[in-house]
Motif scaffolding. Structure first.
Motif, PDB file in Angstrom:
ATOM      1  N   LEU A 133      66.904  56.302 -23.706  1.00 53.32           N
ATOM      2  CA  LEU A 133      67.363  54.832 -24.034  1.00 53.32           C
ATOM      3  C   LEU A 133      67.946  54.510 -25.596  1.00 53.32           C
ATOM      4  O   LEU A 133      67.656  52.662 -25.206  1.00 53.32           O
ATOM      5  CB  LEU A 133      66.252  54.838 -24.866  1.00 53.32           C
ATOM      6  CG  LEU A 133      63.994  55.198 -23.420  1.00 53.32           C
ATOM      7  CD1 LEU A 133      62.940  54.767 -24.525  1.00 53.32           C
ATOM      8  CD2 LEU A 133      64.325  54.537 -22.276  1.00 53.32           C
ATOM      9  N   HIS A 134      68.361  55.115 -25.706  1.00 55.73           N
ATOM     10  CA  HIS A 134      70.124  54.518 -26.521  1.00 55.73           C
ATOM     11  C   HIS A 134      71.079  54.722 -26.667  1.00 55.73           C
ATOM     12  O   HIS A 134      71.947  55.320 -26.394  1.00 55.73           O
ATOM     13  CB  HIS A 134      69.412  55.291 -27.670  1.00 55.73           C
ATOM     14  CG  HIS A 134      67.628  54.652 -28.477  1.00 55.73           C
ATOM     15  ND1 HIS A 134      67.880  53.845 -28.905  1.00 55.73           N
ATOM     16  CD2 HIS A 134      67.090  55.425 -28.467  1.00 55.73           C
ATOM     17  CE1 HIS A 134      66.213  54.124 -29.915  1.00 55.73           C
ATOM     18  NE2 HIS A 134      65.967  54.983 -28.917  1.00 55.73           N
ATOM     19  N   GLY A 135      71.749  54.044 -25.287  1.00 57.32           N
ATOM     20  CA  GLY A 135      72.975  54.161 -24.882  1.00 57.32           C
ATOM     21  C   GLY A 135      73.546  55.012 -24.115  1.00 57.32           C
ATOM     22  O   GLY A 135      74.827  55.306 -23.826  1.00 57.32           O
ATOM     23  N   LYS A 136      72.595  55.848 -23.735  1.00 56.22           N
ATOM     24  CA  LYS A 136      72.510  57.499 -22.586  1.00 56.22           C
ATOM     25  C   LYS A 136      73.692  55.980 -21.348  1.00 56.22           C
ATOM     26  O   LYS A 136      72.960  54.830 -21.072  1.00 56.22           O
ATOM     27  CB  LYS A 136      71.686  57.788 -22.025  1.00 56.22           C
ATOM     28  CG  LYS A 136      71.583  59.372 -23.839  1.00 56.22           C
ATOM     29  CD  LYS A 136      72.904  59.942 -23.992  1.00 56.22           C
ATOM     30  CE  LYS A 136      72.662  60.755 -24.882  1.00 56.22           C
ATOM     31  NZ  LYS A 136      73.467  61.324 -24.889  1.00 56.22           N
ATOM     32  N   ALA A 137      74.235  56.996 -20.545  1.00 52.80           N
ATOM     33  CA  ALA A 137      74.367  57.098 -18.846  1.00 52.80           C
ATOM     34  C   ALA A 137      73.344  55.836 -18.202  1.00 52.80           C
ATOM     35  O   ALA A 137      73.839  54.572 -17.949  1.00 52.80           O
ATOM     36  CB  ALA A 137      75.007  57.666 -18.157  1.00 52.80           C
ATOM     37  N   PRO A 138      71.648  56.601 -17.911  1.00 51.28           N
ATOM     38  CA  PRO A 138      71.022  55.789 -16.926  1.00 51.28           C
ATOM     39  C   PRO A 138      70.732  54.344 -17.222  1.00 51.28           C
ATOM     40  O   PRO A 138      70.859  52.748 -16.463  1.00 51.28           O
ATOM     41  CB  PRO A 138      69.812  56.205 -16.762  1.00 51.28           C
ATOM     42  CG  PRO A 138      70.739  57.407 -16.819  1.00 51.28           C
ATOM     43  CD  PRO A 138      71.798  57.712 -18.862  1.00 51.28           C
ATOM     44  N   ALA A 139      70.487  54.014 -19.217  1.00 52.13           N
ATOM     45  CA  ALA A 139      70.346  53.053 -19.436  1.00 52.13           C
ATOM     46  C   ALA A 139      71.270  51.835 -19.149  1.00 52.13           C
ATOM     47  O   ALA A 139      71.299  50.596 -18.875  1.00 52.13           O
ATOM     48  CB  ALA A 139      70.234  52.625 -20.771  1.00 52.13           C
ATOM     49  N   GLY A 140      72.934  52.593 -19.114  1.00 55.90           N
ATOM     50  CA  GLY A 140      74.156  51.037 -19.096  1.00 55.90           C
ATOM     51  C   GLY A 140      74.056  51.038 -17.627  1.00 55.90           C
ATOM     52  O   GLY A 140      74.560  49.816 -17.772  1.00 55.90           O
ATOM     53  N   VAL A 141      74.246  52.163 -16.751  1.00 54.88           N
ATOM     54  CA  VAL A 141      73.223  51.555 -15.378  1.00 54.88           C
ATOM     55  C   VAL A 141      72.682  50.393 -15.082  1.00 54.88           C
ATOM     56  O   VAL A 141      72.974  49.535 -14.163  1.00 54.88           O
ATOM     57  CB  VAL A 141      73.478  52.736 -14.584  1.00 54.88           C
ATOM     58  CG1 VAL A 141      73.694  52.174 -12.799  1.00 54.88           C
ATOM     59  CG2 VAL A 141      74.860  53.735 -14.368  1.00 54.88           C
ATOM     60  N   ALA A 142      71.564  50.422 -15.392  1.00 55.69           N
ATOM     61  CA  ALA A 142      70.702  49.814 -15.432  1.00 55.69           C
ATOM     62  C   ALA A 142      70.792  48.891 -15.775  1.00 55.69           C
ATOM     63  O   ALA A 142      70.147  47.564 -15.250  1.00 55.69           O
ATOM     64  CB  ALA A 142      68.913  50.249 -16.105  1.00 55.69           C
ATOM     65  N   ARG A 143      71.016  48.016 -17.286  1.00 55.69           N
ATOM     66  CA  ARG A 143      71.455  47.318 -17.700  1.00 55.69           C
ATOM     67  C   ARG A 143      72.962  46.846 -16.555  1.00 55.69           C
ATOM     68  O   ARG A 143      72.708  45.492 -16.753  1.00 55.69           O
ATOM     69  CB  ARG A 143      72.439  47.476 -19.204  1.00 55.69           C
ATOM     70  CG  ARG A 143      71.674  47.727 -19.893  1.00 55.69           C
ATOM     71  CD  ARG A 143      71.881  47.587 -21.515  1.00 55.69           C
ATOM     72  NE  ARG A 143      72.777  48.626 -21.764  1.00 55.69           N
ATOM     73  CZ  ARG A 143      72.537  49.468 -22.618  1.00 55.69           C
ATOM     74  NH1 ARG A 143      71.992  49.694 -22.428  1.00 55.69           N
ATOM     75  NH2 ARG A 143      73.873  50.110 -22.564  1.00 55.69           N
ATOM     76  N   ALA A 144      73.711  47.113 -17.032  1.00 49.55           N
ATOM     77  CA  ALA A 144      75.157  46.634 -15.565  1.00 49.55           C
ATOM     78  C   ALA A 144      73.943  46.405 -13.993  1.00 49.55           C
ATOM     79  O   ALA A 144      74.902  44.967 -14.002  1.00 49.55           O
ATOM     80  CB  ALA A 144      75.901  47.794 -15.302  1.00 49.55           C
TER      81      ALA A 144
END
Length: 374
Positions: A297-308
């Motif tokens: 939840l703090h900047g790892k890849a899956p959360a970043g992909v979801a944000r994009a």
């Protein structure tokens, strides 16, 4: 026909990001023959960054550099046009320690500086420096010595490598320090720690590299002296900046000596890997990593992909993982509709690691039935 974008990070110690993507694609193809998939393995600047760049079309450049203990290791960086992607862990990562034996007081970042110089010699005008997964806590002092700086004690002798020796630093001879004119340096990291203090490089991360409480005190004193002398010698003040404590303080050297700008690792890597251009017309995005947990939840890849992916209205994101400890609510807060974990279909974690590929393909079939099949 609409397509599925497969954009996972690695399953650390088990599968590379490219292998994860390939197994997911194979499982989808078996469940839905003819389904178009686009594989975009991703990374956040740490381990696996060069692999992800190579999968996206960058050229891998291999060379020998000083490893964390000073012994030569073979490291790689990625190059495309005038952009070089350098993964610090390639040169001084924990996996580069001979026999896996920790060296918290003496490990050096010198090899990272050697990779930077090699990229500049190959006419790179933009260097993306991935921070993470390193064995050293030397504040980037090793990197500076690779660029020509000399770290001297009161008697004028050069200091040995490592963070502990920095407590004896008296002056930095910058007369032969390499300038990098016309080279933009961008540091990619998913942490915002300062160099010093209770949230600093020594206190937070050195124990993960084998440092005892006494070692942490030595390293903190060394980093404090390093910051005092470096900032006075070069006229900057970076110790308190977000990310200065990343990668054992490499962030501090990148900011102060290289004039780097900091960007969240996954956001920067997604841009470099042209991830957004794969979203138009997609019906689903599948991301993932080895462990979906609170760090996700703090900047790892899956959360970043979801944000994009959120930039494409109505596009759903699901995730695959080895294990998942996040609740459905936490997943939704990260923009992930559902997680599929290997441990859900194979409770034996040893078998999960041994059979990760086939199990991923089985999970992909379940994803196809839940989200793609009529």
């Amino acid at each position: 026909m609409s397509h599925v974008v497969i954009a996972p990070d690695k399953f650390k110690g088990t599968l590379t990001a490219a292998q994860v993507a390939a197994h997911v694609a194979a499982g989808l193809d078996r469940a839905c023959p003819g389904l178009k998939t686009v594989q975009v393995p991703v990374a956040d600047g740490g381990d696996g960054t060069v692999d992800a760049a190579e999968a996206a079309g960058y050229r891998r450049v291999q060379m020998g550099v000083r490893g964390p203990t000073g012994k030569n290791v073979t490291a790689s960086f990625a190059l495309l046009d005038e952009t070089a992607i350098i993964e610090s862990a390639q040169a001084c990562g924990l996996t580069r320690l001979p026999g896996g034996e920790p060296a918290p007081l003496t490990a050096t970042s010198r090899g990272v500086g050697e990779l930077i110089l090699a990229a500049v010699r190959m006419r790179a005008k933009r260097i993306v420096l991935g921070l993470g997964g390193v064995a050293c806590t030397d504040g980037g002092a090793g990197l500076v010595t690779a660029l020509g700086g000399r770290l001297l004690d009161k008697s004028g002798f050069e200091l040995p490598p490592g963070g502990a020796a920095l407590a004896r630093l008296d002056q930095i001879d910058v007369s032969k320090l390499r300038d990098l004119p016309g080279t933009e340096v961008i540091a990619a990291t998913d942490v915002d720690n300062p160099l010093l203090g209770p949230r600093g490089a020594a206190a937070v991360y050195a124990p993960q590299k084998g440092a005892s409480p006494e070692d942490v005190t030595f390293l903190e004193n060394g980093l404090m002296r390093w910051a005092d002398v470096a900032e006075q010698a070069l006229g900057f003040r970076e110790r308190d900046e977000r990310g200065a404590g990343a990668a054992g303080g490499l962030g501090f050297a990148a900011l102060g000596f290289l004039g780097a700008t900091m960007r969240p690792g996954i956001e920067l890597m997604l841009d470099l890997l042209s991830f957004p251009r794969h979203l138009p017309g997609a019906r689903l995005v599948i991301t993932g990593e080895g462990a979906l947990d609170t760090q996700t939840l703090h900047g790892k890849a899956p959360a970043g992909v979801a944000r994009a992916a959120a930039a494409a209205p109505g596009l759903r994101v699901v995730a695959v993982a080895g294990v998942c400890s996040l609740t459905a609510s936490q997943l939704r807060s990260a923009g992930i509709a559902r997680a599929y974990a290997l441990a859900d279909i194979e409770p034996d974690l040893a078998r999960c690691r041994e059979q990760a590929g086939p199990l991923l393909e089985e999970l992909a079939g379940q994803i196809a039935r839940d989200w793609i099949a009529p």
